[in-house]
Design a protein around this motif. Structure first.
Motif, PDB file in Angstrom:
ATOM      1  N   ASP A 105       0.849  -1.189   0.000  1.00  0.00           N
ATOM      2  CA  ASP A 105       0.000   0.000   0.000  1.00  0.00           C
ATOM      3  C   ASP A 105       0.890   1.247   0.000  1.00  0.00           C
ATOM      4  N   ASP A 106       0.763   2.078  -1.006  1.00  0.00           N
ATOM      5  CA  ASP A 106       1.633   3.246  -1.155  1.00  0.00           C
ATOM      6  C   ASP A 106       1.349   4.350  -0.140  1.00  0.00           C
ATOM      7  N   GLY A 107       0.232   4.252   0.558  1.00  0.00           N
ATOM      8  CA  GLY A 107      -0.144   5.351   1.442  1.00  0.00           C
ATOM      9  C   GLY A 107       0.309   5.202   2.873  1.00  0.00           C
ATOM     10  N   LEU A 108       1.262   4.332   3.160  1.00  0.00           N
ATOM     11  CA  LEU A 108       1.659   4.066   4.539  1.00  0.00           C
ATOM     12  C   LEU A 108       2.876   4.872   4.974  1.00  0.00           C
ATOM     13  N   ASP A 109       2.856   5.282   6.254  1.00  0.00           N
ATOM     14  CA  ASP A 109       4.030   5.855   6.906  1.00  0.00           C
ATOM     15  C   ASP A 109       4.605   4.892   7.941  1.00  0.00           C
ATOM     16  N   ALA A 110       3.727   4.046   8.522  1.00  0.00           N
ATOM     17  CA  ALA A 110       4.153   3.173   9.606  1.00  0.00           C
ATOM     18  C   ALA A 110       3.311   1.905   9.629  1.00  0.00           C
ATOM     19  N   VAL A 111       3.866   0.867  10.255  1.00  0.00           N
ATOM     20  CA  VAL A 111       3.178  -0.414  10.383  1.00  0.00           C
ATOM     21  C   VAL A 111       3.208  -0.861  11.840  1.00  0.00           C
ATOM     22  N   PRO A 150      10.084 -11.145   9.957  1.00  0.00           N
ATOM     23  CA  PRO A 150       9.820 -10.988   8.521  1.00  0.00           C
ATOM     24  C   PRO A 150       9.049  -9.719   8.169  1.00  0.00           C
ATOM     25  N   ILE A 151       8.020  -9.414   8.945  1.00  0.00           N
ATOM     26  CA  ILE A 151       7.220  -8.224   8.651  1.00  0.00           C
ATOM     27  C   ILE A 151       8.026  -6.956   8.909  1.00  0.00           C
ATOM     28  N   ALA A 152       8.706  -6.909  10.052  1.00  0.00           N
ATOM     29  CA  ALA A 152       9.480  -5.713  10.389  1.00  0.00           C
ATOM     30  C   ALA A 152      10.594  -5.462   9.374  1.00  0.00           C
ATOM     31  N   LEU A 153      11.301  -6.495   8.986  1.00  0.00           N
ATOM     32  CA  LEU A 153      12.393  -6.321   8.021  1.00  0.00           C
ATOM     33  C   LEU A 153      11.875  -5.812   6.683  1.00  0.00           C
ATOM     34  N   ALA A 154      10.749  -6.371   6.237  1.00  0.00           N
ATOM     35  CA  ALA A 154      10.170  -5.927   4.967  1.00  0.00           C
ATOM     36  C   ALA A 154       9.681  -4.485   5.062  1.00  0.00           C
ATOM     37  N   ALA A 155       9.067  -4.139   6.179  1.00  0.00           N
ATOM     38  CA  ALA A 155       8.545  -2.786   6.352  1.00  0.00           C
ATOM     39  C   ALA A 155       9.674  -1.761   6.419  1.00  0.00           C
ATOM     40  N   LEU A 156      10.712  -2.067   7.187  1.00  0.00           N
ATOM     41  CA  LEU A 156      11.838  -1.141   7.318  1.00  0.00           C
ATOM     42  C   LEU A 156      12.557  -0.962   5.986  1.00  0.00           C
ATOM     43  N   GLU A 157      12.661  -2.041   5.221  1.00  0.00           N
ATOM     44  CA  GLU A 157      13.298  -1.952   3.906  1.00  0.00           C
ATOM     45  C   GLU A 157      12.534  -1.017   2.984  1.00  0.00           C
TER      46      GLU A 157
END
Length: 362
Positions: free
Chosen positions: A65-71, A82-89
């Motif tokens: 989703d292109d509209g995200l700033d944070a997860v 896995p989720i954190a690494l992908a999000a931070l990348e």
């Protein structure tokens, strides 16, 4: 970002995910724009309730989703890294449910990814945001207890094994039992109150006496047996640890999901200082009349029972996360403090397995 809302995606529909979703939804400067989870009915229900425009079954799709700033991550532990690494990348800030990760290696990768991306990685330790903990921290910081040389922290349950036969009791998925689940909370409380002392050695033992026999389930209606468990009970149901601190202090931890003891779900901490002592005892998550301060008045032993509020728990952590992101100074917020907790828990498991003391920082 000061003049626009922080756009957040929430992953997970269980207790952790719901709690984060509710806390983010209450903040006027935040917009929850995406929600992900496998349970279709719950996903639709929560999406409608909180007016979340984008719903996904897979977390991988949410991150696109292109509209995200944070997860915000509120999933079983094996998905934290896995989720954190992908999000931070992808350049997103991350708020993660405790524990940081199953292992030190996973946690270290997350911290390094946060540093490389220059984005916030914060872990939810909500119990330090209780009113009684805040009141006790103030007393300690004011010097009312003097030098604290010994502390005992516990979280003990009579019947409290969560999700018997599910991911909680599968070592590969969870990383461990009550030590990594509840013990990380009381470890955080103790280190927070003691102003982050350096831990030098760890000695621990773990036991699995009730869970493998299908006893101790948190469910009041389902009493699983060995034959009906979805998977083997692969973790401990009780753990105890003795931590030596730099400068001569010591900390004892005791945690269980299931033991033959008085009914309840109880946690707390007791501190022994050179000028006074203190005790927090929480029975079944109560927030009133839980704090005791022990001192001398005119040479006579005295006990003070401060009135404390409930505190804001998860809401305080979420609000702090948003404030940190909006402030723009993210250098110090890379998950390193949470990684230290993971390192200690790892050392406890290593000590229990080897049957000997484990040295840290050496």
């Amino acid at each position: 970002m000061n003049d626009q809302k922080l756009r957040v995606g929430v992953v997970g529909l269980g207790f952790a995910g719901r709690t984060a979703l509710e806390a983010f939804s209450e903040l006027p400067d935040v917009e929850v724009v995406a929600l992900a989870g496998l349970e279709k009915d719950i996903l639709a229900e929560l999406g409608e309730k909180h007016r979340v425009p984008h719903l996904y079954e897979k977390w991988e799709d949410l991150l696109q989703d292109d509209g995200l700033d944070a997860v915000s991550i509120g999933t079983p532990t094996q998905l934290h890294a896995p989720i954190a690494l992908a999000a931070l990348e992808q350049g997103l800030h991350v708020l993660c449910e405790k524990p940081l990760a199953r292992t030190v290696d996973e946690g270290l990768a997350m911290v390094e990814a946060s540093k490389k991306a220059g984005k916030v990685l914060k872990v939810i330790f909500n119990h330090r945001e209780r009113g009684d903990v805040a009141a006790l921290k103030h007393q300690i910081d004011e010097g009312q207890l003097g030098r604290i040389y010994y502390a005992k922290a516990h979280w003990m349950r009579r019947n409290g094994i969560p999700g018997m036969g599910g991911w909680f009791t599968n070592r590969e998925l969870s990383g461990g039992g009550p030590l990594i689940d509840l013990g990380v909370h009381i470890l955080d409380l103790a280190l927070h109150l003691l102003n982050e002392p350096t831990i030098t050695t760890v000695t621990a033992d773990t036991f699995a006496e009730l869970g493998p026999r299908g006893r101790g389930s948190a469910s009041s209606t389902i009493r699983p047996t060995v034959d009906t468990l979805g998977s083997k009970f692969e973790v401990e149901d009780l753990a105890t640890a003795y931590l030596r601190l730099e400068g001569g202090g010591a900390l004892q931890l005791e945690t269980s999901w299931a033991t033959y003891r008085a009914p309840g779900d109880n946690f707390g901490i007791e501190l022994f200082g050179t000028e006074g002592g203190a005790k927090i005892e929480v029975q079944n998550y109560t927030t009133t009349d839980t704090l005791r301060i022990f001192t001398d008045v005119g040479g006579v032993p005295a006990e003070v029972r401060p009135a404390t509020g409930a505190g804001l728990g998860h809401r305080a952590v979420v609000s702090e996360f948003v404030a940190i992101v909006r402030a723009g100074d993210w250098t110090a917020h890379n998950g390193s403090e949470a990684l230290l907790r993971t390192q200690v828990i790892d050392a406890c498991y290593a000590s229990a397995k080897a049957g000997r003391e484990v040295v840290l920082n050496g």
